[in-house]
Design an enzyme around this catalytic site. Structure first.
Site, PDB file in Angstrom:
ATOM      1  N   ARG A  47      -8.371   4.627   4.448  1.00  0.00           N
ATOM      2  CA  ARG A  47      -7.266   3.767   3.999  1.00  0.00           C
ATOM      3  C   ARG A  47      -6.013   4.163   4.766  1.00  0.00           C
ATOM      4  O   ARG A  47      -6.007   5.138   5.523  1.00  0.00           O
ATOM      5  CB  ARG A  47      -7.080   3.827   2.473  1.00  0.00           C
ATOM      6  CG  ARG A  47      -7.402   5.118   1.800  1.00  0.00           C
ATOM      7  CD  ARG A  47      -6.488   6.249   2.125  1.00  0.00           C
ATOM      8  NE  ARG A  47      -5.114   5.884   1.932  1.00  0.00           N
ATOM      9  CZ  ARG A  47      -4.087   6.463   2.507  1.00  0.00           C
ATOM     10  NH1 ARG A  47      -4.277   7.468   3.356  1.00  0.00           N
ATOM     11  NH2 ARG A  47      -2.837   6.067   2.277  1.00  0.00           N
ATOM     12  N   ARG A  90      -9.783  -6.154   3.062  1.00  0.00           N
ATOM     13  CA  ARG A  90      -8.472  -5.933   2.432  1.00  0.00           C
ATOM     14  C   ARG A  90      -7.466  -6.884   3.090  1.00  0.00           C
ATOM     15  O   ARG A  90      -7.494  -7.051   4.312  1.00  0.00           O
ATOM     16  CB  ARG A  90      -8.009  -4.481   2.601  1.00  0.00           C
ATOM     17  CG  ARG A  90      -8.891  -3.471   1.873  1.00  0.00           C
ATOM     18  CD  ARG A  90      -8.238  -2.085   1.835  1.00  0.00           C
ATOM     19  NE  ARG A  90      -7.164  -2.027   0.862  1.00  0.00           N
ATOM     20  CZ  ARG A  90      -6.352  -0.966   0.726  1.00  0.00           C
ATOM     21  NH1 ARG A  90      -6.484   0.079   1.515  1.00  0.00           N
ATOM     22  NH2 ARG A  90      -5.399  -0.968  -0.199  1.00  0.00           N
ATOM     23  N   GLN A 197      -2.198   8.385  -4.033  1.00  0.00           N
ATOM     24  CA  GLN A 197      -2.325   8.773  -2.617  1.00  0.00           C
ATOM     25  C   GLN A 197      -1.312   9.864  -2.256  1.00  0.00           C
ATOM     26  O   GLN A 197      -1.562  10.688  -1.379  1.00  0.00           O
ATOM     27  CB  GLN A 197      -2.107   7.566  -1.694  1.00  0.00           C
ATOM     28  CG  GLN A 197      -3.248   6.573  -1.687  1.00  0.00           C
ATOM     29  CD  GLN A 197      -3.033   5.454  -2.693  1.00  0.00           C
ATOM     30  OE1 GLN A 197      -2.373   5.634  -3.710  1.00  0.00           O
ATOM     31  NE2 GLN A 197      -3.596   4.292  -2.426  1.00  0.00           N
ATOM     32  N   ASP A 238       2.479  -1.317   5.706  1.00  0.00           N
ATOM     33  CA  ASP A 238       1.198  -2.011   5.892  1.00  0.00           C
ATOM     34  C   ASP A 238       1.364  -3.274   6.712  1.00  0.00           C
ATOM     35  O   ASP A 238       0.435  -3.722   7.380  1.00  0.00           O
ATOM     36  CB  ASP A 238       0.568  -2.323   4.540  1.00  0.00           C
ATOM     37  CG  ASP A 238       0.029  -1.043   3.932  1.00  0.00           C
ATOM     38  OD1 ASP A 238       0.803  -0.318   3.295  1.00  0.00           O
ATOM     39  OD2 ASP A 238      -1.160  -0.737   4.162  1.00  0.00           O
TER      40      ASP A 238
HETATM   41  O1  MRU Z   1      -3.855   1.360  -0.355  1.00  0.00           O
HETATM   42  P1  MRU Z   1      -3.644   2.301   0.791  1.00  0.00           P
HETATM   43  O2  MRU Z   1      -3.914   3.737   0.436  1.00  0.00           O
HETATM   44  O3  MRU Z   1      -4.370   1.860   2.034  1.00  0.00           O
HETATM   45  O4  MRU Z   1      -2.088   2.177   1.097  1.00  0.00           O
HETATM   46  C1  MRU Z   1      -1.528   2.902   2.148  1.00  0.00           C
HETATM   47  C2  MRU Z   1      -0.079   2.682   2.313  1.00  0.00           C
HETATM   48  O5  MRU Z   1       0.543   1.878   1.651  1.00  0.00           O
HETATM   49  C3  MRU Z   1       0.577   3.435   3.442  1.00  0.00           C
HETATM   50  O6  MRU Z   1       1.880   3.791   3.100  1.00  0.00           O
HETATM   51  C4  MRU Z   1       0.625   2.536   4.682  1.00  0.00           C
HETATM   52  O7  MRU Z   1      -0.635   1.995   4.940  1.00  0.00           O
HETATM   53  C5  MRU Z   1       1.123   3.247   5.851  1.00  0.00           C
HETATM   54  S1  MRU Z   1      -0.084   4.364   6.521  1.00  0.00           S
HETATM   55  C6  MRU Z   1       0.529   5.111   7.900  1.00  0.00           C
END
Ligand code: MRU
Length: 348
Positions: A47, A90, A197, A238
């Site tokens: 992720r 996703r 996370q 993202d």
């Molecule tokens: O749902 P996730 O764990 O994939 O979300 C990750 C995030 O929101 C991060 O902050 C983002 O992807 C930046 S990663 C360098």
């Protein structure tokens, strides 16, 4: 601890660190089939926007290596079908779509070649995407470091670290470089409800690397800011719309609002592959909604009544007006982002 290899590809074999098992178990798993790759992205074993992009590119390399296509047309059809499938895993992180489109384009541009040649070309492109990811993160670190001062308290949200990229992370890259160069930072990691996370990954990787990290619950961020403990905020992204509106993990928007109230600069760190010039504003970014159990029964323990109504968006959009700067591998874009993002990234 040895360096974390979030994603590794060697001799046609793809391995990832299974992020769902952190922080108690640091386990590497092999992904062998397209279904396993799709599942790993969907269930957040791998992720973080850049890591999702790299994993998707390698997923296509696996499909390509295993292809029994008799000619280039058959091969391209198979690859395109796999890319579409991966794209449905996703919806928010644009790096996924960016990486599959890039690999597909490379293959299509070479549509006159043999299947054997196409296989080599696709694998090389996936490897190149990962090489560039490492380089981009390092450069983001160098630019980001110019914004930090010795002794700063720096808050981050979610995990935009090594475990979300191939190396260094994005938001964490300046922190790692500061550490390498003997600069003292005090990093605050939001735990990041509901999937933690920040607690499970950011606190884990920074602590393992010997950085000074303090874990806080999301709802403590305002209090910590009000006590003068935070001088800068850096988060990942993202998807960044052309006007600078930025989708990132749910809760980022609240942090940005708090930052504005307290007069703290709020930065986004992301590679240019996270900037989506085809989406004019944040209103056009699709926000993933995830299962109710993540907030009613997180990690297997029921914490809300059975049958209660829930709303579980995984991301939010921070309006460009709350962002002090966007740190990319090509430089730091300052407002107005409409002009400056395009100028820095595309040279317009
Ligand atoms: O749902 P996730 O764990 O994939 O979300 C990750 C995030 O929101 C991060 O902050 C983002 O992807 C930046 S990663 C360098």
């Amino acid at each position: 601890m040895a360096a974390l290899n979030t994603i590794s590809y060697e001799d046609g074999r793809l391995h990832i660190i299974d992020c769902t098992r952190l922080p108690t178990e640091l386990v590497t798993v092999e992904l062998k089939t397209l279904d396993e790759c799709f599942d790993a992205i969907k269930t957040l074993k791998v992720r973080g926007a850049p890591a999702i992009g790299v994993a998707a590119a390698y997923s296509l390399a696996l499909v390509s290596n295993a292809s029994g296509a008799k000619n280039a047309d058959e091969y391209l059809f198979e690859l395109e079908r796999a890319a579409k499938y991966l794209n449905s895993s996703r919806p928010t992180a644009v790096n996924l779509f960016w990486a599959t489109a890039r690999v597909l384009k490379k293959a299509k541009d070479n549509g006159d070649k043999s299947v054997a040649q196409l296989k080599a070309i696709v694998e090389a492109e996936a490897i190149e995407i990962q090489r560039e990811d490492i380089e981009m993160c390092r450069k983001i670190g160098e630019y980001g470091l110019t914004l930090l001062s010795d002794g700063d308290g720096v808050l981050t949200h979610c995990n935009a670290g090594v475990l979300a990229t191939s190396k260094y992370g994005t938001a964490t890259a300046p922190m790692y470089l500061a550490h390498e160069r003997g600069m003292k930072l005090k990093i605050y990691a939001d735990e990041t409800r509901p999937l933690l996370q920040g607690a499970r990954m950011t606190a884990f990787e920074l602590k393992e690397a010997g950085l000074d990290v303090t874990l806080i619950c999301d709802n403590m961020a305002g209090m910590v800011m009000s006590r003068g403990k935070i001088q800068k905020i850096i988060t990942g992204a993202d998807r960044i719309a052309a006007n600078g509106d930025t989708a990132n993990k749910i809760g980022t928007y609240s942090v940005a609002v708090l930052a504005r109230y307290h007069g703290i600069p709020f930065y986004i760190a992301a590679p240019s592959s996270t900037v989506d010039f085809s989406t004019p504003t944040g209103a056009g970014i699709k926000i993933e909604e995830r299962a109710p159990e993540e907030i009613t029964c997180g990690f297997g323990r029921r914490t809300a009544p059975e049958g209660v109504k829930t709303y579980n968006p995984a991301f939010d959009v921070t309006p460009a007006a709350l962002i002090s700067g966007i740190i990319t591998e090509k430089g730091i874009a300052k407002p107005p982002f409409c002009e400056n993002l395009a100028r820095i990234i595309r040279g317009n």
